[in-house]
Design a protein around this motif. Structure first.
Motif, PDB file in Angstrom:
ATOM      1  N   ILE A 159      81.582  38.309  -7.269  1.00 52.50           N
ATOM      2  CA  ILE A 159      81.770  39.502  -6.444  1.00 52.50           C
ATOM      3  C   ILE A 159      80.785  40.567  -6.899  1.00 52.50           C
ATOM      4  O   ILE A 159      80.551  40.747  -8.099  1.00 52.50           O
ATOM      5  CB  ILE A 159      83.215  40.032  -6.554  1.00 52.50           C
ATOM      6  CG1 ILE A 159      84.205  38.987  -6.033  1.00 52.50           C
ATOM      7  CG2 ILE A 159      83.386  41.357  -5.815  1.00 52.50           C
ATOM      8  CD1 ILE A 159      85.653  39.377  -6.209  1.00 52.50           C
ATOM      9  N   THR A 160      80.195  41.282  -5.958  1.00 53.55           N
ATOM     10  CA  THR A 160      79.289  42.387  -6.254  1.00 53.55           C
ATOM     11  C   THR A 160      79.792  43.631  -5.536  1.00 53.55           C
ATOM     12  O   THR A 160      80.147  43.568  -4.348  1.00 53.55           O
ATOM     13  CB  THR A 160      77.858  42.069  -5.788  1.00 53.55           C
ATOM     14  OG1 THR A 160      77.392  40.909  -6.474  1.00 53.55           O
ATOM     15  CG2 THR A 160      76.928  43.234  -6.094  1.00 53.55           C
ATOM     16  N   VAL A 161      79.831  44.738  -6.254  1.00 56.65           N
ATOM     17  CA  VAL A 161      80.210  46.025  -5.670  1.00 56.65           C
ATOM     18  C   VAL A 161      79.007  46.958  -5.789  1.00 56.65           C
ATOM     19  O   VAL A 161      78.453  47.125  -6.883  1.00 56.65           O
ATOM     20  CB  VAL A 161      81.423  46.646  -6.391  1.00 56.65           C
ATOM     21  CG1 VAL A 161      81.867  47.931  -5.689  1.00 56.65           C
ATOM     22  CG2 VAL A 161      82.577  45.656  -6.454  1.00 56.65           C
ATOM     23  N   GLN A 162      78.609  47.557  -4.662  1.00 54.31           N
ATOM     24  CA  GLN A 162      77.455  48.452  -4.664  1.00 54.31           C
ATOM     25  C   GLN A 162      77.839  49.806  -4.094  1.00 54.31           C
ATOM     26  O   GLN A 162      78.465  49.883  -3.029  1.00 54.31           O
ATOM     27  CB  GLN A 162      76.300  47.857  -3.861  1.00 54.31           C
ATOM     28  CG  GLN A 162      75.709  46.603  -4.482  1.00 54.31           C
ATOM     29  CD  GLN A 162      74.521  46.077  -3.709  1.00 54.31           C
ATOM     30  OE1 GLN A 162      74.379  46.336  -2.525  1.00 54.31           O
ATOM     31  NE2 GLN A 162      73.659  45.328  -4.376  1.00 54.31           N
ATOM     32  N   ILE A 163      77.453  50.858  -4.816  1.00 55.61           N
ATOM     33  CA  ILE A 163      77.682  52.226  -4.374  1.00 55.61           C
ATOM     34  C   ILE A 163      76.582  53.089  -4.973  1.00 55.61           C
ATOM     35  O   ILE A 163      75.992  52.718  -6.001  1.00 55.61           O
ATOM     36  CB  ILE A 163      79.083  52.740  -4.806  1.00 55.61           C
ATOM     37  CG1 ILE A 163      79.447  54.030  -4.079  1.00 55.61           C
ATOM     38  CG2 ILE A 163      79.160  52.923  -6.320  1.00 55.61           C
ATOM     39  CD1 ILE A 163      80.911  54.446  -4.277  1.00 55.61           C
ATOM     40  N   THR A 204      91.159  34.198  -6.229  1.00 58.87           N
ATOM     41  CA  THR A 204      90.458  33.589  -7.362  1.00 58.87           C
ATOM     42  C   THR A 204      90.536  34.417  -8.636  1.00 58.87           C
ATOM     43  O   THR A 204      90.149  33.933  -9.700  1.00 58.87           O
ATOM     44  CB  THR A 204      88.972  33.388  -7.020  1.00 58.87           C
ATOM     45  OG1 THR A 204      88.347  34.672  -6.875  1.00 58.87           O
ATOM     46  CG2 THR A 204      88.820  32.591  -5.732  1.00 58.87           C
ATOM     47  N   ARG A 205      90.981  35.666  -8.543  1.00 62.46           N
ATOM     48  CA  ARG A 205      91.051  36.619  -9.652  1.00 62.46           C
ATOM     49  C   ARG A 205      89.669  37.008 -10.169  1.00 62.46           C
ATOM     50  O   ARG A 205      89.545  37.666 -11.202  1.00 62.46           O
ATOM     51  CB  ARG A 205      91.896  36.096 -10.824  1.00 62.46           C
ATOM     52  CG  ARG A 205      93.244  35.500 -10.444  1.00 62.46           C
ATOM     53  CD  ARG A 205      94.040  36.387  -9.524  1.00 62.46           C
ATOM     54  NE  ARG A 205      94.409  37.669 -10.126  1.00 62.46           N
ATOM     55  CZ  ARG A 205      95.111  38.613  -9.480  1.00 62.46           C
ATOM     56  NH1 ARG A 205      95.474  38.403  -8.216  1.00 62.46           N
ATOM     57  NH2 ARG A 205      95.414  39.737 -10.084  1.00 62.46           N
ATOM     58  N   GLN A 206      88.614  36.599  -9.456  1.00 65.82           N
ATOM     59  CA  GLN A 206      87.285  37.095  -9.789  1.00 65.82           C
ATOM     60  C   GLN A 206      87.242  38.602  -9.500  1.00 65.82           C
ATOM     61  O   GLN A 206      87.854  39.084  -8.557  1.00 65.82           O
ATOM     62  CB  GLN A 206      86.227  36.388  -8.945  1.00 65.82           C
ATOM     63  CG  GLN A 206      85.961  34.962  -9.361  1.00 65.82           C
ATOM     64  CD  GLN A 206      84.804  34.868 -10.354  1.00 65.82           C
ATOM     65  OE1 GLN A 206      83.928  35.712 -10.400  1.00 65.82           O
ATOM     66  NE2 GLN A 206      84.835  33.819 -11.160  1.00 65.82           N
ATOM     67  N   SER A 207      86.483  39.341 -10.308  1.00 68.40           N
ATOM     68  CA  SER A 207      86.442  40.790 -10.108  1.00 68.40           C
ATOM     69  C   SER A 207      85.080  41.341 -10.517  1.00 68.40           C
ATOM     70  O   SER A 207      84.308  40.687 -11.213  1.00 68.40           O
ATOM     71  CB  SER A 207      87.540  41.484 -10.918  1.00 68.40           C
ATOM     72  OG  SER A 207      87.324  41.336 -12.311  1.00 68.40           O
ATOM     73  N   ASN A 208      84.821  42.557 -10.050  1.00 70.82           N
ATOM     74  CA  ASN A 208      83.638  43.292 -10.472  1.00 70.82           C
ATOM     75  C   ASN A 208      83.924  44.774 -10.258  1.00 70.82           C
ATOM     76  O   ASN A 208      84.994  45.141  -9.755  1.00 70.82           O
ATOM     77  CB  ASN A 208      82.387  42.861  -9.699  1.00 70.82           C
ATOM     78  CG  ASN A 208      81.122  43.038 -10.520  1.00 70.82           C
ATOM     79  OD1 ASN A 208      81.045  43.896 -11.406  1.00 70.82           O
ATOM     80  ND2 ASN A 208      80.111  42.232 -10.236  1.00 70.82           N
TER      81      ASN A 208
END
Length: 930
Positions: free
Chosen positions: A686-690, A772-776
């Motif tokens: 997972i990718t989070v962009q801000i 999936t409990r994957q996080s970012n």
């Protein structure tokens, strides 16, 4: 984004100046910013040395390593780590680079599309934000704002026709909002010929040049009669590229613009340095011999039995390090219990910190569990990056919903957490289990410690004195990690010792643990406490501390550990040879480049790392491995040398389990070395962009979009957003990711009325797949500044002078009287005289009077007299918002004798800086001159 190393090197080959970074042939925004930072830092160090009566020896080659040695008065052969200095320089440079990514098409951030007035507004606001944060002591926010504003300032010299108008010096009005910007082309003024060629000589209209009219190019769509910005296929007004169109005298416009941009960046840095003084400026850059020392203390009733011992231990650490090279440059103390976190005490004074520690009390009305995670979040935000944070607690945390937030901050700040736990169970009551701790509730602490490269130690009153030694081991900027592993089964581990290492120590955390240590000559020693042929062994709770004896330590060592339960091993030493790492990614747009990935890198994808090595000039045969927590080699990598101790590393197919980096290689003499990163890295699908930063005024609100992208993950993504100042108003609680693998959310912020200018907050946005409990995570920094900031500098003018001096200066003096006023601004700071005159034949004299100017405003009248041998003086007035007004002049000598006097640059001239600061020092003025 996956790409080949060959493609990456090709991109780096054509990246040229005024482009973001990683060019290997010409100047970039990174080069311009770094050179200016180093030059002004050298000025600050020179002045501080002269003030202390010491000789400053400028380095022959100016780089972070050499400058740090010169600033701290240490020989080039001495062990001194520049890693902190380089890390904070990179923080400034990164924000500069990211303007080309995050504001790629903003005209005002790049002085495009005739947006010269609005571009200056960006500079004015940015400088105000830097100064407001320095006034609040928020050095990280000041660095980031400084990086952003220097990019816009530098672009003026490339994206306008300032050079074509015959200017080689910076435009001072860009830093003076009280002065007009004259002769600006408006939207209807024709400025350029149409040119479709690759190179366009004489593209600017003659009447624009003859009338001294300022103009800039258009980036996206060029209106008829206007200047094209220019790119690699079509010429234009910008000077972004090297060698495109030389002037008739052979001058390269790109190099000329770059030189002016360096001087302009130097000017803005000098302004900040004068406003806040050398000490604050150098602290902002991390020019210090030691680290910050941060303590986080549990004050609930559960800690009452051991609280006095905690206080004694902290005071002893302060006393033991005082006056040594490891004395912290900053002390931070944070209290917490079950209802409250804070206050935060930060001081440079060891005696003040001791007093604060000694008056702490346990509130017996406070019960467990505690707000541990809230306290740690505050510590990670308050302390500088890569700090050592020491926690004393005897209770279990209740705010466990912040655990992921805390992990995100540890990963992003790369700080090390050491926990001293006083709630261990009796070993006789302990049941056999696979844990390195006696109390199962402490496992959450152990997880955080291991993630950060620290330790969770169960201590008692009897072992507290030994814990002091463990903490003092870490309080040094020279700390390096050779090896760290976690295991649940017996094993043998190898680590390589090099000639640069000192104070090598092994830390083995676990229960019922036995070990055998062996040196390269085959000599062995077991875990029996006491001194042996190889090391001194001590037991602190569940921790063995093994300090290797001094002597010939180089070569291949091994340790065999036997334990029926989980254990961890960490091998550390002190050395200037260390490395920093940062995952980077390519970005496009008009000025493409590479930017650091500030969150978790992409799991399962090829990735690229930028490795920066400090403490040594040249290395060979470098290898970088990705190693799992239990020591297994997960990936080999390819390494390419860049310049200035930097290397590109291609890591194929990042693993989805936590890993660290191991750097191995050899020095010029062929001797091999090994170093390991301390903080564990966790890749994510997972990718989070801000955007990285927003600037708001009290009473304002904003909605900031963010993007969540996934790889091979669909369905619900849980979202949370938290910050320490409670600026977050709303956020999408969940988002649904379709097969396309991306979605967008919004976080809304509101700054309460009455919030002080200079307050900052870090918003942590977390995204987790419910399947999936994957996080970012992503971090958004909110900087608060007043709408109507005082940005007008004080006025400094000569009202009386006697500046004629003979050629033989020894028996003559000159005198000047200055009137300094801030008009109706925020007011001058109280007077303070700081005089630096190397080799002066006698002290100058100064008289300060408080008067009214012709408009009735408060003013300061300064009469200054000095020897005629002092030929250059700089006098500055600083108001309460850090605005600087200067009054420069030079003495006059007979024109028939010798060459005429010239004004030299601040870095080479003999100068005096006079800043208005504190009235209390008026009576002690004479003493300040020695």
């Amino acid at each position: 984004m996956a790409y080949s190393l060959l493609f990456l090197c090709a991109l780096i080959g054509w990246s040229q100046a005024f482009l973001p970074s990683l060019d290997i042939e010409s100047l970039t925004h990174e080069d311009i910013t770094k050179q200016a930072l180093l030059e002004v830092a050298m000025d600050a160090c020179r002045e501080e040395a002269q003030k202390d009566g010491q000789t400053f020896n400028p380095p022959a080659l100016l780089n972070p390593d050499s400058l740090l040695h010169a600033c701290l008065g240490v020989s080039e052969d001495a062990d001194l780590s520049s890693s902190k200095f380089q890390e904070l320089l990179n923080e400034i440079i990164t924000e500069n680079i990211l303007i080309d990514r995050d504001q790629a098409f903003s005209s005002v951030h790049h002085f495009n599309d005739e947006a010269i007035e609005k571009g200056r507004d960006i500079i004015t606001q940015g400088v105000s934000v830097v100064k407001a944060n320095l006034q609040q002591g928020n050095l990280e926010a000041a660095r980031r704002a400084l990086g952003a504003v220097t990019h816009t300032l530098q672009d003026f010299y490339s994206h306008s026709n300032w050079f074509e108008l015959g200017n080689l010096d910076p435009y001072p009005n860009l830093l003076r909002p009280d002065l007009p910007l004259q002769n600006l082309a408006d939207a209807n003024t024709p400025t350029c010929n149409d040119c479709q060629e690759r190179v366009c000589p004489n593209v600017i209209l003659p009447e624009i040049l003859s009338k001294n009219t300022l103009t800039s190019g258009y980036l996206i769509s060029t209106p008829q009669g206007k200047c094209n910005h220019g790119d690699r296929t079509r010429g234009g007004i910008s000077k972004d590229f090297f060698g495109d169109d030389l002037t008739p005298d052979g001058t390269d416009p790109h190099l000329a613009a770059s030189s002016t941009a360096i001087q302009a960046t130097t000017d803005i840095l000098q302004d900040i340095r004068i406003a806040f003084g050398n000490i604050v400026f150098l602290r902002m850059l991390g020019i210090t011999r030691s680290k910050a020392l941060c303590f986080v203390i549990d004050t609930t009733s559960s800690s009452s039995d051991d609280f006095a011992e905690v206080q004694r231990l902290i005071v002893k650490i302060i006393d033991d390090t005082r006056g040594t090279p490891n004395e912290p440059f900053l002390y931070i103390l944070i209290e917490f219990n079950d209802l409250e976190v804070g206050p935060v005490t930060g001081t440079k004074d060891p005696e003040e910190m001791k007093r604060t520690v000694n008056i702490l009390t346990v509130d017996r009305s406070r019960n467990i569990p505690t707000l541990f995670f809230s306290a740690m979040r505050l510590a990670l935000i308050t302390a500088p990056p890569s700090s050592d944070i020491f926690v004393f607690t005897s209770a279990f945390p209740k705010d466990t919903e912040l655990q992921d937030t805390l992990i995100s901050l540890i990963e992003s700040t790369r700080s090390t957490v050491m926990l001293l736990l006083t709630n261990g169970l009796s070993r006789r009551r302990m049941r056999r289990r696979r844990s390195a701790l006696t109390n199962p509730t402490n496992s959450i602490y152990q997880q955080l410690a291991q993630l950060s490269g620290g330790q969770a130690i169960e201590v008692t009153k009897d072992t507290f004195p030994l814990a002091t030694t463990v903490i003092e081991d870490s309080i040094t900027s020279l700390m390096v990690t050779l090896l760290q592993v976690e295991s649940t089964q017996p094993d043998t581990f190898i680590f390589l010792m090099d000639r640069r290492l000192q104070n090598v120590t092994l830390y083995i955390t676990g229960l019922s643990t036995n070990f055998t240590l062996q040196n390269p000559a085959g000599v062995s020693q077991d875990n029996t406490a006491g001194s042996g042929p190889l090391a001194s062994v001590s037991l602190v709770g569940n921790l063995y501390r093994v300090s290797l004896n001094e002597g010939n330590l180089t070569g291949r060592w091994q340790i065999t550990i036997r334990s029926p339960q989980a254990y961890s091993l960490r091998v550390t030493g002190r050395s200037a040879l260390n490395f920093m790492s940062q995952f980077i990614e390519e970005f496009g747009g008009p000025h493409p480049g590479f930017a650091p990935i500030s969150t978790r890198p992409p799991a399962g994808q090829n990735a690229t790392l930028l490795i920066t090595v400090s403490g040594v000039d040249m290395l060979f045969g470098l290898e970088v491995g990705l190693v799992s927590a239990d020591g297994e080699l997960l990936r080999n990598t390819g390494v390419t040398r860049l310049r200035d101790g930097r290397y590109l590393v291609r890591a194929p197919h990042l693993p989805d389990v936590p890993f660290t980096l191991v750097l191995m290689g050899q020095e010029a003499d062929g001797r091999r070395f090994q170093r390991q990163s301390s903080t564990q890295i966790q890749a994510s699908q997972i990718t989070v962009q801000i955007q990285r930063m927003v600037i708001l005024a009290p009473g304002e609100s904003i909605s900031v979009p963010f993007t969540v992208e996934t790889r091979e993950i669909e369905g619900i993504i849980a979202i949370s957003a938290r910050d320490d100042q409670r600026f977050v108003a709303t956020v999408n609680n969940s988002l649904n990711v379709s097969a396309a693998g991306n979605t967008t959310g919004v976080v809304s912020l509101f700054i309460p009325t009455g919030t002080l200018s200079g307050i900052t907050s870090v918003v942590t946005i977390e995204a987790e797949s419910t399947a999936t409990r994957q996080s970012n995570f992503a971090l958004l920094r909110v900087l608060v500044t007043q709408k109507d900031m005082d940005v007008t500098p004080p006025v400094c003018r000569v009202v009386n002078e006697s500046l004629d001096c003979p050629v033989l200066c020894g028996n003559a003096t000159w005198e000047v009287t200055l009137l300094m006023t801030d008009g109706n601004g925020t007011g001058l700071r109280y007077p303070h005289i700081s005089i630096i005159i190397p080799d002066s034949p006698g002290p100058p004299t100064a008289i300060i009077d408080q008067v009214k100017d012709e408009n009735g405003y408060n003013a300061t009248l300064l009469t200054y007299r000095a020897s005629c041998c002092v030929t250059k003086v700089e006098i500055s007035a600083v108001d309460d918002k850090g605005n600087v007004g200067r009054c420069d002049f030079s003495i006059r000598r007979p024109s028939t004798t010798g060459p005429p006097q010239t004004t030299s640059s601040p870095s080479s001239s003999l100068k005096i800086t006079v800043s208005l600061w504190t009235m209390l020092l008026l009576l002690g003025l004479t003493s300040l001159m020695h």
